[in-house]
Design an enzyme around this catalytic site. Structure first.
Site, PDB file in Angstrom:
ATOM      1  CG  ASN A 130      -1.853  -1.199   1.219  1.00 32.70           C
ATOM      2  OD1 ASN A 130      -2.101  -1.806   0.184  1.00 32.70           O
ATOM      3  ND2 ASN A 130      -2.351  -1.554   2.388  1.00 32.70           N
ATOM      4  CG  ASP A 132      -2.768   3.267   2.642  1.00 34.97           C
ATOM      5  OD1 ASP A 132      -1.875   3.023   3.491  1.00 34.97           O
ATOM      6  OD2 ASP A 132      -3.637   2.420   2.324  1.00 34.97           O
ATOM      7  CG  HIS A 152       4.129  -1.653  -4.678  1.00 35.62           C
ATOM      8  ND1 HIS A 152       2.935  -2.359  -4.742  1.00 35.62           N
ATOM      9  CD2 HIS A 152       5.090  -2.530  -5.071  1.00 35.62           C
ATOM     10  CE1 HIS A 152       3.174  -3.597  -5.156  1.00 35.62           C
ATOM     11  NE2 HIS A 152       4.470  -3.721  -5.352  1.00 35.62           N
ATOM     12  CB  CYS A 160      11.604  16.502 -11.096  1.00 37.58           C
ATOM     13  SG  CYS A 160      13.368  16.772 -10.746  1.00 37.58           S
ATOM     14  CB  CYS A 216      11.039  20.344 -10.628  1.00 38.17           C
ATOM     15  SG  CYS A 216      12.361  20.250  -9.385  1.00 38.17           S
ATOM     16  CB  CYS A 219      14.153  21.784 -12.557  1.00 37.05           C
ATOM     17  SG  CYS A 219      14.626  20.055 -12.279  1.00 37.05           S
ATOM     18  N   GLY A 262      -4.752  -9.590   3.488  1.00 37.99           N
ATOM     19  CA  GLY A 262      -5.496  -8.682   2.627  1.00 37.99           C
ATOM     20  C   GLY A 262      -4.872  -8.395   1.282  1.00 37.99           C
ATOM     21  CG  ASN A 288      -7.099 -12.058   0.326  1.00 39.53           C
ATOM     22  OD1 ASN A 288      -7.008 -10.851   0.533  1.00 39.53           O
ATOM     23  ND2 ASN A 288      -7.584 -12.540  -0.809  1.00 39.53           N
ATOM     24  N   GLY A 290     -11.261 -14.664  -1.110  1.00 38.44           N
ATOM     25  CA  GLY A 290     -11.235 -14.838  -2.558  1.00 38.44           C
ATOM     26  C   GLY A 290      -9.935 -15.433  -3.063  1.00 38.44           C
TER      27      GLY A 290
END
Length: 349
Positions: A130, A132, A152, A160, A216, A219, A262, A288, A290
């Site tokens: 996540n 977030d 991630h 930039c 930016c 820059c 999850g 989880n 599914g």
């Protein structure tokens, strides 16, 4: 030309025959026994943030909740041509609308319960897909935050193409100042406009070419008008940075077992960590709802229940005694705001 596609659950896994879910008390007992030796690594996905009002990408069948979802790929976002600029206008206009709800989201009981389990050492480290920031918001100390790896990346940092970085809140202010005509749409987010877990909002009928992207500032001080700007998150088609990849493997190697919460593990960056754990003969338990990419791995034990029904009770079972003398732990075990996303999905990532 390389053909890129959005990762999903292999068709051979959807739909899958599934046994009836075990009773919640039995699930709590099993997860508690799994974590009781300590030194576990936890891998989380979008399913843990649904109770904070952030939508999951996929439903219980492993498919995208929005079948028309068309994310922007990394190669499109950083394309220096006018075509790439149009892709960036589309991305930043939609992200401008969707960022405030993600920024203001609060950790739910799952985040705080996992923080409690890190605080007590039952979970040595946590790897999340996540972006977030909710795991870190729930963390009671800098020591615990250091043991959280955002695989991630994070929405809260922007950079930039030359590597200059700054915080997203300040960039949001610049986006707002340059695009006053988009402000009325922001009030419709969550009601008329659909929001994805990465803060992207689906907007129909708008001219993205009218959206202004702030360059930016560093820059600009050097006389360069640089508008190839992206959040510090891994886009579809973009590789995980090697230091992050190496660190994720190291956390798996240092742990004695792995708990997955999850996530469908549709992205290979997560799935390969499970395979790495199994290759090292470490026990792996999956919580989880599914089908998941790991269903093809017989060594993975699976409990098919929503994380919110299980994890808080696990934390209570494992930490209640210590909480009697630890005020920080008592706070963690009783914290969390539930504001379920309007998806009908509470378990998939």
């Amino acid at each position: 030309m390389v053909k890129l596609s959005v990762p999903g659950i292999p068709k051979s896994l959807s739909p899958l025959p599934s046994s009836p879910p075990i009773p919640i008390p039995q699930a709590v007992e099993r997860v508690s026994a799994f974590l009781s030796p300590g030194n576990a690594v936890v891998l989380t996905g979008a399913g843990v943030s649904v109770d904070s009002g952030i939508r999951a990408y996929r439903g219980h069948d492993g498919r995208y909740l929005n079948p028309n979802y068309k994310p922007i790929f990394y190669q499109e976002l950083v394309d220096p041509t006018p075509t790439g600029h149009l892709f960036r206008q589309r991305y930043w206009s939609r992200s401008y609308l969707g960022y405030p709800p993600v920024r203001d989201a609060l950790p739910n009981p799952i985040h705080y319960s996992l923080a409690a389990l890190q605080h007590t050492g039952h979970c040595r480290s946590l790897i999340t897909q996540n972006v977030d920031g909710l795991h870190k918001k729930a963390s009671p100390s800098e020591e615990v935050r250091r043991r959280i790896l955002e695989l991630h990346g994070t929405l809260f940092i922007v950079h930039c193409k030359h590597g200059h970085t700054w915080d997203r809140d300040s960039y949001q202010e610049r986006l707002e100042a340059l695009n006053p005509l988009w402000q009325p749409l922001a009030e419709k987010v969550g009601r008329e406009l659909r929001r994805n877990p990465d803060g992207d909002v689906e907007v129909e009928g708008m001219d993205f070419a009218s959206f202004n992207i702030p360059p930016c500032e560093r820059c600009a001080a050097d006389g360069v008008n640089e508008t190839v700007i992206k959040p510090n998150v891994t886009f579809f088609g973009e590789s995980i940075h090697e230091p992050l990849k190496d660190q994720s493997y190291r956390l798996v190697e240092e742990a004695s077992r792995m708990l997955i919460v999850g996530t469908t593990m549709a992205t290979y960056s997560a799935f390969r960590l499970i395979r790495h754990a199994l290759g090292l003969d470490k026990p792996v338990l999956l919580l989880n709802v599914g089908p998941t990419r790991a269903d093809s791995l017989p060594a993975v034990e699976k409990i098919e229940l929503p994380a919110g029904d299980v994890i808080r009770n696990v934390a209570q079972a494992l930490c209640a005694t210590e909480a009697q003398t630890d005020p920080v732990l008592r706070t963690l075990l009783t914290s969390g705001v539930v504001r379920a996303a309007k998806t009908g999905d509470r378990g998939a990532g």
